[in-house]
Motif scaffolding. Structure first.
Motif, PDB file in Angstrom:
ATOM      1  N   ALA A 633       0.860  -1.184   0.000  1.00  0.00           N
ATOM      2  CA  ALA A 633       0.000   0.000   0.000  1.00  0.00           C
ATOM      3  C   ALA A 633       0.890   1.225   0.000  1.00  0.00           C
ATOM      4  O   ALA A 633       1.815   1.338   0.800  1.00  0.00           O
ATOM      5  N   LEU A 634       0.642   2.151  -0.917  1.00  0.00           N
ATOM      6  CA  LEU A 634       1.479   3.339  -1.027  1.00  0.00           C
ATOM      7  C   LEU A 634       1.072   4.395  -0.001  1.00  0.00           C
ATOM      8  O   LEU A 634      -0.103   4.536   0.336  1.00  0.00           O
ATOM      9  N   THR A 635       2.075   5.130   0.437  1.00  0.00           N
ATOM     10  CA  THR A 635       1.847   6.227   1.383  1.00  0.00           C
ATOM     11  C   THR A 635       2.340   7.531   0.772  1.00  0.00           C
ATOM     12  O   THR A 635       3.506   7.627   0.373  1.00  0.00           O
ATOM     13  N   PRO A 636       1.457   8.555   0.639  1.00  0.00           N
ATOM     14  CA  PRO A 636       1.914   9.840   0.096  1.00  0.00           C
ATOM     15  C   PRO A 636       3.075  10.386   0.915  1.00  0.00           C
ATOM     16  O   PRO A 636       3.059  10.359   2.147  1.00  0.00           O
ATOM     17  N   ALA A 637       4.096  10.885   0.227  1.00  0.00           N
ATOM     18  CA  ALA A 637       5.317  11.300   0.926  1.00  0.00           C
ATOM     19  C   ALA A 637       5.811  12.679   0.540  1.00  0.00           C
ATOM     20  O   ALA A 637       6.883  13.087   0.980  1.00  0.00           O
ATOM     21  N   GLY A 638       5.074  13.425  -0.268  1.00  0.00           N
ATOM     22  CA  GLY A 638       5.528  14.761  -0.614  1.00  0.00           C
ATOM     23  C   GLY A 638       4.960  15.234  -1.925  1.00  0.00           C
ATOM     24  O   GLY A 638       4.382  14.461  -2.694  1.00  0.00           O
ATOM     25  N   GLY A 639       5.101  16.549  -2.158  1.00  0.00           N
ATOM     26  CA  GLY A 639       4.582  17.129  -3.379  1.00  0.00           C
ATOM     27  C   GLY A 639       3.082  17.349  -3.294  1.00  0.00           C
ATOM     28  O   GLY A 639       2.464  17.193  -2.231  1.00  0.00           O
ATOM     29  N   PRO A 640       2.433  17.730  -4.400  1.00  0.00           N
ATOM     30  CA  PRO A 640       0.979  17.920  -4.408  1.00  0.00           C
ATOM     31  C   PRO A 640       0.277  16.673  -3.886  1.00  0.00           C
ATOM     32  O   PRO A 640       0.561  15.555  -4.317  1.00  0.00           O
ATOM     33  N   THR A 641      -0.633  16.854  -2.951  1.00  0.00           N
ATOM     34  CA  THR A 641      -1.269  15.723  -2.277  1.00  0.00           C
ATOM     35  C   THR A 641      -2.257  15.010  -3.195  1.00  0.00           C
ATOM     36  O   THR A 641      -3.178  15.632  -3.725  1.00  0.00           O
ATOM     37  N   PRO A 642      -2.071  13.703  -3.404  1.00  0.00           N
ATOM     38  CA  PRO A 642      -3.046  12.956  -4.212  1.00  0.00           C
ATOM     39  C   PRO A 642      -4.322  12.713  -3.413  1.00  0.00           C
ATOM     40  O   PRO A 642      -4.315  12.680  -2.184  1.00  0.00           O
ATOM     41  N   LYS A 643      -5.420  12.534  -4.155  1.00  0.00           N
ATOM     42  CA  LYS A 643      -6.703  12.246  -3.523  1.00  0.00           C
ATOM     43  C   LYS A 643      -7.180  10.862  -3.926  1.00  0.00           C
ATOM     44  O   LYS A 643      -6.658  10.265  -4.866  1.00  0.00           O
ATOM     45  N   THR A 644      -8.185  10.364  -3.219  1.00  0.00           N
ATOM     46  CA  THR A 644      -8.783   9.081  -3.579  1.00  0.00           C
ATOM     47  C   THR A 644      -9.825   9.311  -4.660  1.00  0.00           C
ATOM     48  O   THR A 644     -10.748  10.109  -4.497  1.00  0.00           O
ATOM     49  N   GLY A 645      -9.676   8.600  -5.774  1.00  0.00           N
ATOM     50  CA  GLY A 645     -10.591   8.763  -6.891  1.00  0.00           C
ATOM     51  C   GLY A 645     -11.858   7.963  -6.734  1.00  0.00           C
ATOM     52  O   GLY A 645     -12.101   7.297  -5.715  1.00  0.00           O
ATOM     53  N   ARG A 646     -12.683   8.015  -7.772  1.00  0.00           N
ATOM     54  CA  ARG A 646     -13.989   7.364  -7.737  1.00  0.00           C
ATOM     55  C   ARG A 646     -13.873   5.851  -7.567  1.00  0.00           C
ATOM     56  O   ARG A 646     -14.730   5.209  -6.971  1.00  0.00           O
ATOM     57  N   TYR A 647     -12.816   5.269  -8.115  1.00  0.00           N
ATOM     58  CA  TYR A 647     -12.662   3.807  -8.066  1.00  0.00           C
ATOM     59  C   TYR A 647     -11.569   3.404  -7.076  1.00  0.00           C
ATOM     60  O   TYR A 647     -10.884   2.406  -7.266  1.00  0.00           O
ATOM     61  N   ASN A 648     -11.410   4.190  -6.016  1.00  0.00           N
ATOM     62  CA  ASN A 648     -10.395   3.941  -4.993  1.00  0.00           C
ATOM     63  C   ASN A 648      -8.981   3.994  -5.564  1.00  0.00           C
ATOM     64  O   ASN A 648      -8.053   3.420  -4.990  1.00  0.00           O
ATOM     65  N   ASP A 649      -8.833   4.671  -6.703  1.00  0.00           N
ATOM     66  CA  ASP A 649      -7.496   4.857  -7.248  1.00  0.00           C
ATOM     67  C   ASP A 649      -6.915   6.160  -6.703  1.00  0.00           C
ATOM     68  O   ASP A 649      -7.553   6.871  -5.923  1.00  0.00           O
ATOM     69  N   TRP A 650      -5.682   6.435  -7.078  1.00  0.00           N
ATOM     70  CA  TRP A 650      -5.043   7.684  -6.669  1.00  0.00           C
ATOM     71  C   TRP A 650      -5.280   8.735  -7.751  1.00  0.00           C
ATOM     72  O   TRP A 650      -5.006   8.497  -8.929  1.00  0.00           O
ATOM     73  N   TRP A 651      -5.767   9.899  -7.357  1.00  0.00           N
ATOM     74  CA  TRP A 651      -5.970  10.982  -8.297  1.00  0.00           C
ATOM     75  C   TRP A 651      -4.892  12.035  -8.080  1.00  0.00           C
ATOM     76  O   TRP A 651      -4.794  12.641  -7.018  1.00  0.00           O
ATOM     77  N   LEU A 652      -4.028  12.210  -9.101  1.00  0.00           N
ATOM     78  CA  LEU A 652      -2.914  13.146  -8.999  1.00  0.00           C
ATOM     79  C   LEU A 652      -3.355  14.522  -9.479  1.00  0.00           C
ATOM     80  O   LEU A 652      -3.885  14.648 -10.589  1.00  0.00           O
ATOM     81  N   PRO A 653      -3.128  15.552  -8.689  1.00  0.00           N
ATOM     82  CA  PRO A 653      -3.556  16.890  -9.101  1.00  0.00           C
ATOM     83  C   PRO A 653      -2.662  17.499 -10.184  1.00  0.00           C
ATOM     84  O   PRO A 653      -3.033  18.483 -10.817  1.00  0.00           O
ATOM     85  N   GLY A 654      -1.491  16.913 -10.407  1.00  0.00           N
ATOM     86  CA  GLY A 654      -0.550  17.468 -11.382  1.00  0.00           C
ATOM     87  C   GLY A 654       0.430  18.418 -10.711  1.00  0.00           C
ATOM     88  O   GLY A 654       0.163  18.995  -9.657  1.00  0.00           O
ATOM     89  N   ASN A 655       1.585  18.576 -11.331  1.00  0.00           N
ATOM     90  CA  ASN A 655       2.634  19.434 -10.776  1.00  0.00           C
ATOM     91  C   ASN A 655       2.807  20.675 -11.639  1.00  0.00           C
ATOM     92  O   ASN A 655       2.896  20.575 -12.853  1.00  0.00           O
ATOM     93  N   ALA A 656       2.835  21.805 -10.993  1.00  0.00           N
ATOM     94  CA  ALA A 656       3.151  23.027 -11.734  1.00  0.00           C
ATOM     95  C   ALA A 656       4.592  22.938 -12.226  1.00  0.00           C
ATOM     96  O   ALA A 656       5.426  22.231 -11.653  1.00  0.00           O
ATOM     97  N   LYS A 657       4.892  23.664 -13.287  1.00  0.00           N
ATOM     98  CA  LYS A 657       6.227  23.610 -13.865  1.00  0.00           C
ATOM     99  C   LYS A 657       7.268  24.045 -12.837  1.00  0.00           C
ATOM    100  O   LYS A 657       7.163  25.109 -12.237  1.00  0.00           O
ATOM    101  N   GLY A 658       8.248  23.168 -12.594  1.00  0.00           N
ATOM    102  CA  GLY A 658       9.309  23.454 -11.642  1.00  0.00           C
ATOM    103  C   GLY A 658       8.953  23.102 -10.210  1.00  0.00           C
ATOM    104  O   GLY A 658       9.795  23.215  -9.321  1.00  0.00           O
TER     105      GLY A 658
END
Length: 865
Positions: A633-658
């Motif tokens: 099981a993965l544990t968020p460890a930094g950067g933009p915080t991922p959320k739980t998606g509709r199918y219990n997947d990880w939803w990445l918000p994306g990273n701004a440039k740099g």
């Protein structure tokens, strides 16, 4: 016959005895010689353009004449193997691609052009040459037959109509939409074939040969033949309207044509029923929509030669036919009714290419994923017909000048757009002036045989050179486009790869997979062996789904499947040898690994029913029959915080440039091999000292399992994801493989394997020890058409395990036999048989009527012969 106007007396050039001699119509074989000349000019011009450009086979293999790296050289290489008995499959089934797929639909669609069968006469490592010949000889045949058909459309000089036929055979459609698909080239010949058959119907002759021509057109390539049938059907309607006969007679002719066409189609029914069934069972194509009609300027520009722009129908047939077509409405020698009918036909067909409902009608009710203007081949044939209807009436200098004026207006409007090239200017202005001058001189010297011969020869030279220059110019433009990057197929590296694959081929004990290394889009067909790569319009949906679910990648929404890149996937499919990328002289390296046989045994009755796998790793373990992964099981460890998606997947918000990447920590057994699986992920994956770019796109492009590296002694590592795009990844995208457990699982499958496995062209059999129980798993996707039996019991469709074939041995069995039957073949053969009976009945009936009429004739009664 067609009505004539007062301005066109019956004793014209076409029927005047002295002039017919001048035109050569009374010379033995004049039409055959002229048709042959048309074929030679067409093929010669095409070859000259390719030679000047330096394309293969006239130059380097790095310049492919056709889109050789795409599908068709590999398919022809496989045909060579079938003809020489050097492959494991047959016409019914292909064991090499997609880990086993049906083949008859591919054969009917890609290899039924009769010229494709020339491949068997060449060495296999020169298979690109016969693929080039498929196009070249089809062009020549099309020019030959069009010359014949134009003479049936209206009598006249065979030499002049031969020159117009060149414009049809080497039209803009041929060198843009059609050239990269050798099987479509048979469609060039299909148009005049169907035209000749329809002409026989008008004349009340040759019903059986006409039906055979329909059969030949449709059997060679049913896709373009459908367009040809619609196009020539419209031409037939126009000719029928212009017939000066009673309505009842014209209705009888229409019924005769309908019956002839239906019989020809029924003769070709296996091609149609197999293809339609394969299409129905195939992976759906990406949605395609019509983006709207081109601008009027762009559309008009495509009447001119020498340019290339993909946003309008490719309809240029050269400057000579265009000049005559635009002069046609002004020709008083042509009856007004005829001028109106043909001009209306051209306009309506042209408009039908830019209206979505009629585009669908032309393309079998499916919007093409490529050019939506593939049916423009029909308009090219009609333009040449109208050009001949004009030229055969000997247009006057004034009428030609009217046509030239309209051509100039079209050029002035169109040449300002992006379509025009330098060649377009030269061919339109220079070629147009030359054609106009020669046509005027031909009219003025129509009674001087020697001058007509010289002028016709000069016109032939002009047609030859202008055609070659047009092909060359379009080829140069196409090669300059970034998207045009044909892969190299049969070069020294691919030949070395083929040797490596064949040297380790142990089918059916194990598979020798060309692997993810791509020389072409169908590497197993090109190189041999048995892999997962497969590119076709007929990729079975069950094949795409099964391989994708087990972690293999795909392109084009699953219509191009890929091989496995992970050890467990390879073990499941029985891959004992595979190629992979390497920075060496050959560009690849060959690996051998321990693998179970293609047929293995699982305890109990194991099926896919009512199963839910939490990850691709769990699914692989279920199919393998052993636990070989840690799935942390993965544990968020930094950067933009991922959320739980509709199918219990990880939803990445994306990273701004740099900005900092989203990262996760994972914990696995030290020393295990970590893999990442994000099928639709697009972005960077950084872990265990490596960074890899992935290019997933739901649902067009699916990534395979990505090896990350060895888990460190601490057991903990970080996975960082760099993407500017908000997107989802699976809940459990990381799995850590314990190689020792996988080795033990493979050893167990080998220990419990059948005593013997044999595979035929479309069969596979396995012999187990007496009384064996459990589920036999065949590492081939369970596509529709397979039937299996145990110990001679009634055959039935196999079950599935992970989408692969699975057969329960019941209370105990020793002999498993599976055979593949092509869906759609039996009804097609039945329909073809009925059509053959109809042909025989018509033939016998006609012979009986002929004999009866002869016996009852007065001469017969008087004993005269």
């Amino acid at each position: 016959m067609l009505k004539t106007s007062p301005a066109e007396p019956a004793t014209t050039e076409d029927s005047s005895r002295p002039r017919r001699k001048i035109l050569g119509a009374r010379l033995p074989g004049a039409q055959t010689l002229a048709a042959t000349l048309s074929a030679l000019i067409s093929m010669g011009a095409y070859c000259l353009a390719m030679a000047v450009h330096g394309t293969y086979p006239f130059g380097s293999r790095s310049r492919a004449v056709n889109d050789l790296g795409n599908q068709f050289v590999p398919f022809h290489a496989h045909l060579w193997d079938l003809m020489h008995g050097t492959t494991s499959g047959d016409l019914v089934f292909n064991w090499g691609s997609g880990f086993g797929v049906p083949f008859l639909g591919d054969f009917f669609t890609y290899l039924m052009n009769p010229f494709s069968w020339l491949v068997g006469l060449f060495p296999r490592d020169q298979v690109e040459i016969p693929v080039f010949l498929v196009t070249l000889l089809s062009v020549g045949l099309a020019a030959f037959l069009m010359t014949v058909f134009l003479g049936r459309l209206r009598p006249g000089s065979p030499w002049l109509r031969a020159l117009l036929s060149v414009g049809y055979a080497v039209s803009a459609w041929m060198i843009s939409d059609g050239f990269s698909d050798p099987m479509w080239m048979w469609g060039l010949a299909a148009f005049p074939m169907l035209g000749i058959a329809s002409d026989w119907c008008l004349r009340g002759r040759h019903w059986i040969p006409g039906a055979l021509l329909v059969f030949a057109a449709w059997a060679g390539n049913f896709y373009i033949a459908a367009m040809a049938t619609i196009g020539m059907g419209l031409v037939f309607v126009v000719r029928l309207i212009l017939e000066d006969t009673p309505v009842r007679h014209r209705l009888n002719v229409a019924l005769r044509a309908g019956a002839m066409t239906a019989t020809g189609l029924l003769l070709a029914a296996p091609v149609l029923t197999v293809g339609l069934k394969a299409s129905k069972l195939s992976q759906p194509a990406p949605d395609a929509s019509y983006k709207g009609a081109p601008g009027a300027t762009d559309y008009l520009a495509h009447l001119l030669p020498g340019g290339l722009l993909g946003n309008a129908p490719q309809i240029s047939v050269g400057i000579l036919p265009l000049l005559l077509v635009l002069a046609f409405p002004f020709m008083r020698r042509v009856p007004g009714k005829e001028r109106i009918a043909w001009c209306v036909l051209l306009v309506l067909v042209a408009l039908s290419y830019i209206w979505a409902p009629t585009i669908l009608l032309w393309h079998g009710l499916a919007m093409p994923n490529g050019s939506p203007y593939r049916a423009s081949i029909a308009l090219t044939s009609m333009l040449v017909m109208v050009a001949w209807l004009a030229l055969s009436r000997r247009p006057s200098p004034r009428e030609l000048l009217y046509g030239a004026a309209v051509t100039a207006v079209v050029a002035l409007v169109a040449l300002r757009g992006p379509y025009a090239s330098g060649a377009t200017w030269i061919l339109t202005i220079g070629g147009g002036i030359l054609a106009l001058v020669l046509l005027v001189l031909l009219h003025r010297h129509r009674d001087d045989r020697r001058m007509r011969t010289v002028l016709t020869g000069a016109l032939a030279c002009g047609v030859f050179l202008s055609t070659a220059y047009s092909v060359f110019a379009v080829t140069v433009i196409r090669d300059g486009n970034a998207w045009w990057q044909p892969k190299r197929t049969l070069d020294s590296r691919s030949l070395a790869a083929r040797d490596a694959v064949r040297a380790h081929d142990d089918w059916p004990a194990a598979r020798s997979d060309p692997g993810p290394h791509e020389f072409a889009n169908n590497d197993p067909l090109l190189l041999g062996g048995q892999g997962g790569s497969y590119y076709s319009s007929y990729v079975p949906a069950k094949t795409a789904a099964a391989l994708h679910a087990l972690g293999a990648g795909w392109y084009i929404q699953g219509r191009h499947t890929l091989s496995f890149t992970d050890p467990v996937g390879r073990a499941i499919m029985g891959v004992g040898s595979y190629l992979d990328w390497a920075k060496n002289g050959n560009g690849f390296t060959q690996h051998s690994v321990a693998a179970p046989p293609v047929v293995t045994l699982r305890p109990g009755n194991v099926t896919d029913a009512r199963t839910h796998d939490a990850s691709v790793f769990a699914r692989q373990e279920r199919v393998l029959g052993a636990t070989v992964y840690d799935v942390p099981a993965l544990t968020p460890a930094g950067g933009p915080t991922p959320k739980t998606g509709r199918y219990n997947d990880w939803w990445l918000p994306g990273n701004a440039k740099g900005a900092k990447w989203t990262s996760f920590t994972a914990r696995c057994t030290p020393g295990s091999q970590a893999f990442w699986y994000g099928p639709w992920y697009a972005g960077s994956v950084q872990a265990l000292g490596t960074t890899t770019e992935q290019h997933g796109r739901n649902s067009m492009t699916s990534n395979t399992l990505l090896p990350l590296g060895t888990v460190p002694a601490s057991g903990t590592f970080t996975v960082a994801l760099g993407t500017h795009k908000a997107q989802g990844v699976p809940q459990f995208p990381v799995g850590c493989l314990n190689q020792a457990k996988l080795d033990a699982a493979v050893d167990h499958l080998k220990a419990t394997a059948p005593v013997k496995v044999t595979a035929g062209g479309h069969t596979i059999d396995a012999t187990f020890r007496e009384g064996t129980t459990g589920t036999a798993v065949i590492s081939t996707p369970a596509v529709t058409g397979w039937q299996c039996s145990v110990d001679g019991k009634p055959a039935r469709a196999p079950g599935t395990l992970g989408g692969l074939m699975a057969v329960n041995l019941g209370d105990g069995g020793s002999r498993l036999s599976c055979s593949f039957q092509t869906p759609g073949l039996k009804p097609g053969l039945l329909a073809s048989g009925l059509a053959l009976v109809a042909l025989l009945a018509v033939g016998i009936g006609g012979a009986v009527r002929t004999r009866s009429s002869r016996s009852s004739s007065p001469s017969s009664a008087n004993g005269k012969h």
